[in-house]
Write a protein that holds these residues in place. Structure first.
Motif, PDB file in Angstrom:
ATOM      1  N   ALA A 173       0.926  -1.234  -0.076  1.00 53.34           N
ATOM      2  CA  ALA A 173       0.078  -0.018   0.012  1.00 53.34           C
ATOM      3  C   ALA A 173       0.846   1.306  -0.112  1.00 53.34           C
ATOM      4  CB  ALA A 173      -0.906  -0.067   1.199  1.00 53.34           C
ATOM      5  N   GLU A 174       2.053   1.347   0.839  1.00 58.65           N
ATOM      6  CA  GLU A 174       2.801   2.371   0.839  1.00 58.65           C
ATOM      7  C   GLU A 174       3.640   2.836  -0.493  1.00 58.65           C
ATOM      8  OE1 GLU A 174       6.156   4.442   3.729  1.00 58.65           O
ATOM      9  OE2 GLU A 174       6.087   2.061   3.829  1.00 58.65           O
TER      10      GLU A 174
ATOM     11  N   ILE B  20      -1.546  -0.483   7.800  1.00 57.83           N
ATOM     12  CA  ILE B  20      -1.790  -1.351   6.617  1.00 57.83           C
ATOM     13  C   ILE B  20      -0.832  -1.064   5.391  1.00 57.83           C
ATOM     14  CG2 ILE B  20      -4.015  -1.708   7.049  1.00 57.83           C
ATOM     15  CD1 ILE B  20      -4.513   0.117   4.700  1.00 57.83           C
ATOM     16  N   LEU B  21       0.333   0.011   5.803  1.00 61.45           N
ATOM     17  CA  LEU B  21       1.242   0.448   4.660  1.00 61.45           C
ATOM     18  C   LEU B  21       2.404  -0.380   4.510  1.00 61.45           C
ATOM     19  CD1 LEU B  21       2.158   4.101   6.034  1.00 61.45           C
ATOM     20  CD2 LEU B  21       0.539   3.566   4.156  1.00 61.45           C
TER      21      LEU B  21
ATOM     22  N   GLY C  58     -12.701  -2.363   2.776  1.00 61.37           N
ATOM     23  CA  GLY C  58     -12.792  -1.113   3.290  1.00 61.37           C
ATOM     24  C   GLY C  58     -11.361  -0.408   3.264  1.00 61.37           C
ATOM     25  N   GLU C  59     -10.198  -1.374   3.442  1.00 60.92           N
ATOM     26  CA  GLU C  59      -8.790  -0.882   3.385  1.00 60.92           C
ATOM     27  C   GLU C  59      -8.708  -0.199   2.009  1.00 60.92           C
ATOM     28  OE1 GLU C  59      -7.008  -3.620   7.086  1.00 60.92           O
ATOM     29  OE2 GLU C  59      -7.134  -4.216   5.130  1.00 60.92           O
TER      30      GLU C  59
ATOM     31  N   ASN D 174     -16.313  -0.354  11.215  1.00 63.87           N
ATOM     32  CA  ASN D 174     -15.619  -1.313  10.631  1.00 63.87           C
ATOM     33  C   ASN D 174     -14.502  -1.940  11.650  1.00 63.87           C
ATOM     34  OD1 ASN D 174     -16.836  -1.413   8.227  1.00 63.87           O
ATOM     35  ND2 ASN D 174     -15.276  -0.174   6.941  1.00 63.87           N
ATOM     36  N   GLY D 175     -14.294  -3.416  11.539  1.00 63.23           N
ATOM     37  CA  GLY D 175     -13.375  -3.864  12.379  1.00 63.23           C
ATOM     38  C   GLY D 175     -13.865  -4.179  13.755  1.00 63.23           C
ATOM     39  N   ILE D 176     -15.303  -4.170  14.185  1.00 64.45           N
ATOM     40  CA  ILE D 176     -15.920  -4.153  15.490  1.00 64.45           C
ATOM     41  C   ILE D 176     -16.600  -5.387  15.765  1.00 64.45           C
ATOM     42  CG2 ILE D 176     -18.244  -3.062  15.187  1.00 64.45           C
ATOM     43  CD1 ILE D 176     -15.825  -1.806  17.588  1.00 64.45           C
ATOM     44  N   GLY D 177     -16.487  -6.385  14.749  1.00 62.99           N
ATOM     45  CA  GLY D 177     -16.868  -7.805  14.909  1.00 62.99           C
ATOM     46  C   GLY D 177     -18.378  -8.159  14.206  1.00 62.99           C
TER      47      GLY D 177
END
Length: 589
Positions: free
Chosen positions: A177-178, A202-203, A213-214, A371-374
């Protein structure tokens, strides 16, 4: 003015009896109104066609459309060849403004952008030799688009585009990603975007390892980081939660001060907050599209929901989209379908806690949270895809589950796929309740691995609802669907929940969809990526207030009942926070 459209991907003369030719009354008199051309597809002469519509009804693959246009639409801005899609009008980029385009998929939004970006020269309907730029400029002389198109014709426009379907990005870029973001950092704003969109973690990950989402946030940062004269973003909200959508909207607004931005967005709450003006696209998807003149964002969205454009005197939908003020009504009495027990699920870096609750027969239960909360983990626990700590669930209910990310990894046709799931495919009930609301007829003979994102989403919804189950779980069914399709899906899901006496659970970030579809909601709280807690189910008012308070976002309702996001720190925003009314609030209350 009449146009004839042949959807070439659906036209299969070798598989049919060429009913279009056989039943055409003009062909029977000796005219070559319809022929099979050199491309082995049907061709229709618009000059000879009388518009009887018999060929449209007789075609077994829904490959033909004959449309009579209003007189004022005689000259298209662009047409894709003989019997191809026709576009009328163009949106107008305005310096210092965010211009929205609101309309169904296949209505010409992407064609408009290709013209505005200079990658497609409009032919003004001249299919023989095309139109020169001098002819195009003469057509637009005296309009707001003249100066802009003149720069396009002289190749003075540099464009930055964010594509609609981000899943194509890993196919053309294989680095981290970077590495991708560094190649686009032309404005020196990358660090700011990485921080605002929370991309730090996430880079160093490969592009093909990122979630939807990412990848969406990386694509947005890459687009905004470039130096350009004109920015176009096609759907910024799929797979983003409300907080991420708000952050993205603020970044776009900041850039719009410097450069014109055009955005296509189907989340009306975000479009309402983000855009200064909107162009409404109407017509017949994949047949013809008309882009209206700019309208005020509130007026444009309300006219779109109403299905009637006042200035154009055009009704393009038979019904209006209505928002119920359900928070102030008495909840329907329903029997309990099943009770899910308290559960926990622990991963090396994340843990989920569920307090337990009940799902009722005939209800649609909305599920909201960052997002990312389950949320997806909870859905997988109920569906049996994942097991909670301590062993498998014993819910004693049949569950049908549509996951968040759907894949078209088979070359079977849509019809064969659905026939393999249900024996009711040929029944009038199935055709009326599933196939028609999801507009699947035109793609039934298409291989699944050739479908677009929106088409694949509709097929996945159909596949989930085709199974015999007590509980149906749909994870982000709105992704890549346009507003019209979201409305149809909402009506269909509510109707099926009642008709089958089943429970339906919908996980989504589109506030409009959650508002229209849900009787109660389940709220997920905690720290994204680390720990999540499932609270509820609550009634709509209590649940939405709790959810939005955690995000620090307030909504109001206008006189039509439509939810609208308040600008941060505005008078209404401060007043509603003081009154702890984050969602259900109107000036009349």
């Amino acid at each position: 003015m009449r146009i004839a459209i042949v959807h070439r991907e659906r036209c299969h003369p070798r598989k049919c009896g060429t009913e279009c030719i056989h039943y055409c009354p003009r062909v029977r008199t000796g005219d070559e109104t319809i022929i099979i051309g050199e491309s082995k597809k049907a061709e229709i002469s618009e000059e000879l066609c009388v518009g009887c519509g018999i060929c449209v009804k007789k075609c077994p693959f829904d490959a033909l459309d004959i449309i009579s246009l209003p007189e004022e639409l005689e000259v298209p801005t662009h047409r894709y060849g003989k019997n191809g899609f026709a576009l009328y009008g163009l949106p107008i980029p305005v310096p210092g403004k965010v211009t929205g385009i609101l309309g169904a998929n296949g209505i010409g939004k992407s064609t408009s952008v290709k013209i505005l970006s200079g990658s497609l020269q409009p032919n003004m309907g001249d299919l023989e030799s095309g139109a020169s730029w001098d002819e195009v400029l003469k057509k637009f002389a005296g309009t707001e688009l003249f100066d802009y198109l003149k720069m396009v014709s002289e190749k003075q426009i540099k464009v930055s585009l964010k594509p609609q379907y981000i899943d194509y990005i890993p196919k053309v870029f294989t680095g981290t990603a970077e590495e991708l973001l560094r190649t686009t950092d032309e404005r020196g704003k990358l660090d700011q975007y990485v921080s605002a969109l929370k991309l730090d973690a996430i880079l160093d990950r490969k592009i093909d390892e990122l979630s939807g989402g990412e990848l969406q946030r990386v694509a947005i940062a890459a687009c905004l980081s470039r130096v350009a004269d004109f920015y176009f973003l096609d759907e910024i909200t799929p797979f983003l939660d409300i907080y991420q959508r708000m952050v993205t909207a603020r970044l776009i607004r900041d850039l719009a001060v410097e450069k014109p931005i055009v955005i296509v967005e189907h989340d009306l709450a975000i479009l309402d907050m983000l855009a200064d003006t909107v162009h409404v696209g109407y017509g017949r998807p994949s047949v013809f599209g008309v882009i209206t003149r700019p309208k005020g964002v509130r007026i444009g969205i309300n006219q779109y929901l109403d299905g009637f454009l006042h200035e154009e005197n055009v009704r393009f939908r038979e019904y209006a989209v209505v928002f119920d003020k359900r928070a102030h009504s008495v909840e329907a009495m329903r029997n309990v379908l099943f009770t899910f027990p308290p559960m926990t699920k622990t991963y090396p870096a994340f843990s989920l806690g569920v307090h337990g609750g009940e799902v009722r027969r005939g209800e649609v239960l909305g599920v909201v949270g960052a997002n990312g909360i389950g949320k997806s983990t909870f859905a997988k626990l109920l569906a049996g895809v994942e097991e909670p700590d301590g062993g498998p669930n014993d819910l004693k209910v049949k569950v049908s589950f549509k996951p968040q990310y759907v894949k078209g990894d088979t070359d079977a046709t849509v019809e064969l796929l659905l026939r393999g799931i249900t024996k009711k495919f040929d029944s009038s009930y199935y055709q009326h309740e599933i196939v028609e609301p999801l507009s699947l007829n035109p793609i039934l003979q298409s291989p699944v691995n050739t479908l677009s994102g929106g088409e694949l989403q509709r097929v996945a919804i159909a596949a989930c609802l085709s199974k015999d189950a007590d509980l149906y779980i749909l994870d982000e069914p709105s992704a890549h669907l346009d507003v019209e399709q979201r409305v149809k899906v909402t009506r269909m899901i509510k109707h099926l929940a009642e008709g089958r006496d089943a429970g339906i659970m919908v996980i989504d970030h589109d506030i409009y969809m959650i508002d229209m579809i849900s009787e109660r909601i389940l709220v997920f709280e905690g720290e994204p990526g680390r720990h999540g807690e499932a609270a509820g189910p609550f009634d709509m008012r209590e649940g939405m207030n709790r959810f939005l308070q955690n995000l620090g976002v307030t909504f109001r309702r206008d006189k039509t009942g439509r939810p609208r996001i308040n600008k941060p720190d505005s008078f209404l925003d401060r007043e509603q926070k003081t009154n702890r009314e984050y969602y259900y609030y109107t000036a009349e209350e």
